[in-house]
Motif scaffolding. Structure first.
Motif, PDB file in Angstrom:
ATOM      1  N   CYS A 114       0.852  -1.192   0.000  1.00 38.96           N
ATOM      2  CA  CYS A 114       0.000   0.000   0.000  1.00 38.96           C
ATOM      3  C   CYS A 114       0.890   1.244   0.000  1.00 38.96           C
ATOM      4  O   CYS A 114       1.837   1.350   0.769  1.00 38.96           O
ATOM      5  CB  CYS A 114      -0.927  -0.006   1.212  1.00 38.96           C
ATOM      6  SG  CYS A 114      -2.001   1.442   1.244  1.00 38.96           S
ATOM      7  N   CYS A 131       0.317   5.583   2.857  1.00 41.93           N
ATOM      8  CA  CYS A 131       0.875   6.260   4.027  1.00 41.93           C
ATOM      9  C   CYS A 131       2.230   5.627   4.326  1.00 41.93           C
ATOM     10  O   CYS A 131       2.553   4.569   3.801  1.00 41.93           O
ATOM     11  CB  CYS A 131      -0.085   6.241   5.216  1.00 41.93           C
ATOM     12  SG  CYS A 131       0.126   4.853   6.334  1.00 41.93           S
ATOM     13  N   CYS A 155      -5.614  -0.439   7.691  1.00 44.22           N
ATOM     14  CA  CYS A 155      -6.808   0.410   7.651  1.00 44.22           C
ATOM     15  C   CYS A 155      -7.560   0.168   6.345  1.00 44.22           C
ATOM     16  O   CYS A 155      -7.078  -0.520   5.447  1.00 44.22           O
ATOM     17  CB  CYS A 155      -6.435   1.883   7.819  1.00 44.22           C
ATOM     18  SG  CYS A 155      -5.807   2.640   6.330  1.00 44.22           S
ATOM     19  N   CYS A 170       1.978  -0.954   4.349  1.00 39.88           N
ATOM     20  CA  CYS A 170       1.522  -2.308   4.660  1.00 39.88           C
ATOM     21  C   CYS A 170       1.669  -3.227   3.450  1.00 39.88           C
ATOM     22  O   CYS A 170       1.371  -2.838   2.332  1.00 39.88           O
ATOM     23  CB  CYS A 170       0.046  -2.315   5.037  1.00 39.88           C
ATOM     24  SG  CYS A 170      -0.329  -1.378   6.507  1.00 39.88           S
TER      25      CYS A 170
END
Ligand SMILES: Cc1cc2nc3c(=O)[nH]c(=O)nc-3n(C[C@H](O)[C@H](O)[C@H](O)COP(=O)(O)OP(=O)(O)OC[C@H]3O[C@@H](n4cnc5c(N)ncnc54)[C@H](O)[C@@H]3O)c2cc1C
Ligand code: SF4
Lengths: 422, 124
Positions: free
Chosen positions: B9, B12, B35, B16
């Protein structure tokens, strides 16, 4: 004798920092502003950064580098700011007087009311990295390769090895590949990548370009032109491990080994530089140690986001106006200290103590589930949760208006484990 | 057959590693994301990954020999190289405007390729 020009302010460098500072100074009421740029056009490094990823904070939109620059260039062209292109500043003194040259006016002497430094940064070169071997053609910095391809329309090589996994190196891996070159791999001496995850995914994984962590280039082969490089695995002390060497044929070695603020002019003017940032020590107006000389953007420290460059430029431009208009008042001197897991903070000190202050900092090591806190004499004035902080990504925090006064002794910025589970 | 696909991902700094399980192209389970953003990201990356393509095209008579261009919206990831190849033969005449359409509806995607800066003509 050359005539001495006395504008309200001179801005040195017309990248996003210089453009933003000149515009902010203008909006704050300065009449005569000179913007001096050694290149033939405005925009700084941005015209060569043709990829997208700029401006998500300032414009709430993802733009390419040229698009981001153009928004400011259009404004500058309508603003009455006087632009000097192909104009190189040669010397700056601590009384703010400066000497610049161009082919139209010859030597220009100026004694401005204020100076804003916005010279950006330059790339570390092989001399700072020291790889043994000959000095053949075909060893090139990533930013220079970017300029060749995206500005000059030239291809510097066909079979490429990239040393260093900073963002510019990753972006160039993709760019070379799209232009039909073969990128054999990216080699990174550290055990973690230097660039953003976004670039790892979209520049390397998308094109199946391998990233070799804990590896370095130990020898450059070829006398006239690069013919090959030797790569090797390194141990935890970043020393090559004997027996792990491998010969990689290539005609080009691209170095993406970091940027350093461009401060030759600043040094000669007596501006005090900070050992951790390589740029001037600044206060909350981005004023340096020399009165009336301000600084913003990558000349202060290498910001990874152009948005932050623009924010510091606005502060410096407004600060320069306050200074020229005689409104700038120092109420004290408060150091901003890096606390737990913080490597440096910009600004490093506060002197006006009368406004909200944005702080930019880098961490020393990656850390999960943390709280970013700002303390004024031990009292928490800012506290924010972050899922993760990493050294390549600048972190922002702020001191609210009213939290500072003459009696304050110090401000500390720290990153602490987040105890309270949310 | 149930198959696993890994995605990192990019939304951010936590980055992850997200595992997506699928059977005959149908997403069944997403794991590893801290998330909700990560789940949506992995599903999009699996079903319809898209990228905005940026490159340069040649210009005759300009202050520079090339001008940067971009797709006006993201295009399917598998077409990225083809988009660049399709633009390799294009040559514009200076002056070039900002946002000038270089190739409309490239490869039938419904997306235009436009310039991302103005390029004045060379004066001689
Ligand atoms: C290759 C690369 C890729 C990047 N990718 C991204 C990205 O994807 N997203 C993002 O947000 N940010 C990115 N950045 C960062 C962003 O582009 C920079 O942070 C930003 O351009 C810095 O702006 P600046 O104005 O401080 O410096 P610059 O843009 O470097 O401008 C400095 C200007 O000063 C001029 N100058 C220097 N010395 C003198 C002198 N003595 N006299 C006259 N003029 C002088 C130079 O010619 C130059 O035009 C990237 C940076 C680089 C280098
Ligand atoms: S899944 Fe959420 S927490 Fe994990 S990287 Fe993506 S946005 Fe960040």
């Amino acid at each position: 004798m050359t005539k001495i020009l006395r504008p309200d302010a001179v801005v040195i460098g017309a990248g996003p920092a210089g453009l933003g500072a000149a515009l902010a100074a203008r909006e704050a009421g300065l009449e005569e502003i000179f913007l001096l740029e050694r290149d033939f056009e405005l925009g700084g490094i941005l015209p060569q950064c043709i990829h997208d990823g700029f401006g998500s904070i300032v414009f709430d939109q993802v733009l390419t580098g040229p698009e981001y620059a153009q928004r400011f260039i259009d404004k500058v062209e309508r603003s009455g700011i006087e632009v000097f292109l192909d104009t190189m500043v040669l010397e700056l003194r601590s009384d703010r007087s400066l000497v610049a040259v161009n082919s139209r006016d010859g030597v220009l002497r100026m004694e401005p009311g204020a100076v804003v430094l916005a010279m950006g940064c330059r790339e570390r070169t092989r001399h700072q990295v020291l790889i043994p071997g000959y000095r053949p053609a075909g060893v090139i910095c990533a930013g220079a390769a970017q300029r060749y391809i995206n500005i000059e329309g030239l291809m510097p090589g066909r079979r490429v090895v990239i040393l260093g996994s900073g963002d510019i190196g990753l972006i160039m891996a993709r760019r070379f590949t799209l232009e039909g070159a073969e990128v054999e791999g990216v080699y990174e001496i550290m055990d973690h990548p230097g660039g953003l995850t976004r670039n790892l995914v979209q520049c390397l994984h998308d094109f199946d370009i391998p990233l070799h962590l804990s590896h370095t280039v130990t020898f450059i082969h070829g006398r006239k032109r690069v013919e090959a490089v030797t790569v090797a695995k390194v141990n935890e002390n970043r020393k090559p491990i004997p027996g792990t060497e491998r010969l990689v044929e290539c005609d080009t070695l691209v170095l993406s080994v970091g940027l350093i603020p461009e401060n030759e002019l600043s040094k000669k003017a007596g501006v005090v530089l900070h050992p951790a940032t390589g740029g001037p020590v600044v206060d909350e107006l981005m004023e340096t140690s020399v009165e009336g000389i301000f600084a913003c953007g990558n000349v202060v420290c290498v910001f990874d986001l152009v948005d932050y460059v623009t924010f510091t430029a606005e502060v410096a431009g407004r600060g320069a106006a306050e200074f020229v208009q005689g409104r700038r008042r120092w109420r004290g001197e408060v150091p901003v200290r890096p606390g737990r897991n913080v490597r440096f903070v910009v600004p490093q000190r506060l002197r006006c103590l009368d406004r909200e202050v944005e702080l930019y900092f880098r961490v020393q090591r990656p850390e999960r589930s943390v709280r970013v806190r700002v303390l004024v004499d031990g009292r928490v004035v800012h506290s924010r949760k972050a899922r993760m902080v990493r050294p390549p990504e600048m972190v922002r925090a702020s001191i609210p208006a009213g939290a500072l006064n003459e009696g304050v002794r110090e401000v500390v910025v720290e990153v602490t484990p987040d105890e309270k589970e949310a | 057959m149930r198959r696993k696909h890994d995605f990192i991902c990019i939304n951010c700094p936590l980055s992850c590693t997200v595992e997506l399980f699928e059977e005959n192209g149908e997403v069944q389970e997403v794991r590893g994301n801290e998330c909700a953003v990560g789940e949506k990201y992995a599903v999009t990356e699996y079903l319809d990954p898209r990228r905005r393509v940026t490159t340069t095209v040649r210009v005759r008579g300009g202050v520079l020999p090339v001008v940067p261009v971009a797709t006006s919206a993201p295009v399917p990831k598998r077409l990225v190289r083809e988009v660049v190849r399709a633009l390799a033969g294009v040559e514009l005449q200076a002056p070039v405007e900002m946002g000038q359409v270089v190739m409309p509806d490239i490869l039938g995607t419904g997306v235009d390729v436009v310039t991302t800066r103005p390029l004045p003509a060379k004066r001689d």
